[in-house]
Design an enzyme around this catalytic site. Structure first.
Site, PDB file in Angstrom:
ATOM      1  N   TYR A  42       0.857  -1.185   0.000  1.00  0.00           N
ATOM      2  CA  TYR A  42       0.000   0.000   0.000  1.00  0.00           C
ATOM      3  C   TYR A  42       0.894   1.237   0.000  1.00  0.00           C
ATOM      4  O   TYR A  42       1.860   1.313   0.757  1.00  0.00           O
ATOM      5  CB  TYR A  42      -0.887   0.009   1.246  1.00  0.00           C
ATOM      6  CG  TYR A  42      -1.741   1.248   1.401  1.00  0.00           C
ATOM      7  CD1 TYR A  42      -2.779   1.516   0.520  1.00  0.00           C
ATOM      8  CD2 TYR A  42      -1.495   2.165   2.423  1.00  0.00           C
ATOM      9  CE1 TYR A  42      -3.563   2.663   0.653  1.00  0.00           C
ATOM     10  CE2 TYR A  42      -2.280   3.312   2.570  1.00  0.00           C
ATOM     11  CZ  TYR A  42      -3.317   3.549   1.680  1.00  0.00           C
ATOM     12  OH  TYR A  42      -4.090   4.682   1.831  1.00  0.00           O
ATOM     13  N   ASP A  89       9.281   2.903  -0.357  1.00  0.00           N
ATOM     14  CA  ASP A  89       8.238   3.529   0.449  1.00  0.00           C
ATOM     15  C   ASP A  89       8.434   3.073   1.889  1.00  0.00           C
ATOM     16  O   ASP A  89       8.003   1.999   2.283  1.00  0.00           O
ATOM     17  CB  ASP A  89       6.853   3.141  -0.079  1.00  0.00           C
ATOM     18  CG  ASP A  89       5.739   3.772   0.750  1.00  0.00           C
ATOM     19  OD1 ASP A  89       6.048   4.438   1.757  1.00  0.00           O
ATOM     20  OD2 ASP A  89       4.564   3.595   0.379  1.00  0.00           O
ATOM     21  N   LYS A 100       4.520   8.737   9.039  1.00  0.00           N
ATOM     22  CA  LYS A 100       4.233   8.121  10.332  1.00  0.00           C
ATOM     23  C   LYS A 100       5.206   8.575  11.434  1.00  0.00           C
ATOM     24  O   LYS A 100       4.977   9.612  12.032  1.00  0.00           O
ATOM     25  CB  LYS A 100       4.133   6.606  10.165  1.00  0.00           C
ATOM     26  CG  LYS A 100       2.948   6.264   9.224  1.00  0.00           C
ATOM     27  CD  LYS A 100       2.554   4.828   9.174  1.00  0.00           C
ATOM     28  CE  LYS A 100       1.206   4.662   8.480  1.00  0.00           C
ATOM     29  NZ  LYS A 100       1.227   4.275   7.092  1.00  0.00           N
TER      30      LYS A 100
HETATM   31  C1  LIG Z   1       0.500   4.687   5.783  1.00  0.00           C
HETATM   32  C2  LIG Z   1       1.224   4.463   4.523  1.00  0.00           C
HETATM   33  C3  LIG Z   1       1.117   5.345   3.434  1.00  0.00           C
HETATM   34  C4  LIG Z   1       0.137   6.473   3.406  1.00  0.00           C
HETATM   35  O1  LIG Z   1       0.367   7.409   4.401  1.00  0.00           O
HETATM   36  P1  LIG Z   1      -0.822   8.387   4.840  1.00  0.00           P
HETATM   37  O2  LIG Z   1      -0.168   9.341   5.778  1.00  0.00           O
HETATM   38  O3  LIG Z   1      -1.871   7.530   5.469  1.00  0.00           O
HETATM   39  O4  LIG Z   1      -1.328   9.049   3.609  1.00  0.00           O
HETATM   40  C5  LIG Z   1       1.928   5.130   2.337  1.00  0.00           C
HETATM   41  N1  LIG Z   1       2.782   4.096   2.300  1.00  0.00           N
HETATM   42  C6  LIG Z   1       2.894   3.225   3.315  1.00  0.00           C
HETATM   43  C7  LIG Z   1       3.881   2.112   3.219  1.00  0.00           C
HETATM   44  C8  LIG Z   1       2.117   3.364   4.445  1.00  0.00           C
HETATM   45  O5  LIG Z   1       2.205   2.463   5.424  1.00  0.00           O
END
Ligand SMILES: *Cc1c(COP(=O)(O)O)cnc(C)c1O
Length: 426
Positions: free
Chosen positions: A143, A238, A266
């Site tokens: 994701y 990511d 995060k």
């Molecule tokens: C949480 C997450 C996102 C998206 O971040 P948001 O702040 O919720 O938009 C993108 N990539 C990864 C791997 C994530 O865990």
């Protein structure tokens, strides 16, 4: 109806779709009523009924130093008193950029944004702008936020470009996204062999945390590094979830592989909206105002959010922080595995740094397909037994869990004891 969580959920559904502002919070996967949280401290939070839970989602990662850490709260209060937002640069942003460039391997320049979605979306645009290519590769089960090009599921068969997984995403937007199998190096080889010169970038969660927890094999990441270098494609890690979580320097250091661009989020906001993307300076030079790739944000680098993030970054660099976090998370994973297996279940757990996965399966899954084959029904019942015992796990069999530095031995032991009881009831 007298339960305050139920009352709030009923009210919420009148004014907000599904009653929540982000879908997984609605408990759809596990069933039941979501808990409405009123406050949190350390490893705990409390719901509207004043029921206390040991929290294993930590706001899905950010709460790595524990909730409401006094240093973070103080920094936020002081920053707020100086003004909430200026729309002009601040010293805090300079310090934060320097700090992250110092910590994260290969990140020479960085841009702050407000969400992980913005970070990945912008990194993708940058990769396309810099390479002048359209096609991107992502992996099923990873994701990367909810940008159009990334909400794509696998088409049938190799070299079939993906179909949108969300209504409202035109096929034209997803047709450049090729979705491959996680941990399948041969597929990568085959695709690059045939259309390598058309691939703008690969985007990957180097430790996957959005299909429960799955470790990439070193070979898988090495293969993509080699192919991207050979074909002039941009490798985007990511690390919005795994960054500052699997270790201070993230998955790059864990695997000894350097990406061209890294997305962060995060943890770097410490609970407030900060995310970032950064990497090689020659790539970042394509960003406006220097280059032709446009990206902007009214609240990007917000001073209050940066204060929370910067203070969190300082705390996690204290000596022994990751050793302790890793040891506690490992203790949790091993303890849960032991009581699950003693009770006779096909159950196991894994941990990387401060994140963990629980699997109702005989072996730790290493692919999306293996993860989908785990026993979701058993997980859902286990989830509710743990919730009733005051332990809040991720409300889905396909989400990772998170431990904070405030999860001490007593808290981990309490959790394992609750699990032992849950397994005996299950
Ligand atoms: C949480 C997450 C996102 C998206 O971040 P948001 O702040 O919720 O938009 C993108 N990539 C990864 C791997 C994530 O865990």
């Amino acid at each position: 109806m007298t339960n305050k969580n139920e009352i709030l959920f009923a009210r919420a559904q009148k004014t907000t779709p599904g009653g929540v502002n982000s879908p997984v919070r609605a408990f759809r996967s596990v069933g039941g009523t979501p808990r409405f949280i009123t406050r949190a401290e350390g490893a705990y939070f409390w719901d509207a009924e004043d029921q206390r839970y040991i929290d294993y989602i930590g706001s899905w990662g950010p709460a790595i130093v524990g909730h409401a850490h006094p240093d973070v709260v103080k920094a936020v209060q002081e920053a707020a008193a100086r003004g909430l937002s200026f729309g002009a640069p601040t010293e805090g942003e300079v310090l934060m950029a320097e700090e992250i460039c110092n910590i994260v391997p290969g990140v020479e320049q960085i841009r702050l944004v407000s969400s992980g979605t913005e970070a990945t979306m912008s990194a993708l645009r940058l990769a396309r702008g810099a390479t002048k290519r359209d096609k991107i590769i992502k992996f099923e089960g990873c994701y990367h936020g909810h940008a159009d090009a990334l909400l794509v599921k696998a088409g049938s068969g190799l070299l079939t470009f993906g179909n949108p997984t969300s209504a409202g995403v035109p096929e034209d937007f997803s047709k450049h996204t090729l979705v491959l199998d996680y941990n399948n190096s041969q597929q990568l080889e085959d695709v690059f062999q045939s259309i390598g010169d058309q691939i703008a970038c690969i985007i990957v969660e180097p430790v996957a945390g959005n299909m429960n927890l799955i470790r990439a094999t070193p070979e898988f990441l090495q293969t993509m590094r080699r192919l991207c270098t050979k074909h002039g494609s941009v490798l985007i890690f990511d690390e919005v979830m795994c960054g500052f979580r699997v270790g201070l320097q993230g998955a790059q250091a864990l695997y000894g592989i350097q990406a061209d661009l890294v997305c962060m989020g995060k943890v770097i906001g410490g609970g407030l909206p900060v995310a970032a993307f950064g990497g090689r300076a020659d790539l970042m030079a394509h960003m406006a105002p220097l280059g032709g790739v446009y990206q902007a944000g009214t609240l990007s680098g917000n001073p209050v959010a940066v204060a929370a993030g910067m203070t969190t970054l300082k705390i996690i660099q204290q000596p022994g922080f990751y050793e302790q976090l890793t040891a506690q998370t490992r203790k949790l994973a091993d303890g849960l595995t032991a009581v699950g297996q003693q009770a006779g279940f096909d159950f196991c757990a894994d941990a990387v740094g401060g994140m963990f996965g629980l699997y109702f399966a005989a072996q730790i899954p290493d692919s999306y397909a293996a993860m989908m084959a785990t026993d979701k029904g058993k997980f859902n019942r286990f989830f509710h037994l743990m919730l009733d015992a005051g332990v809040y796990l991720a409300p889905s069999a396909f989400e990772a869990g998170f431990v904070s530095i405030a999860h001490d031995d007593a808290i981990i032991d309490t959790t394992i004891a609750a699990a032992k009881q849950a397994f005996s009831t299950l």
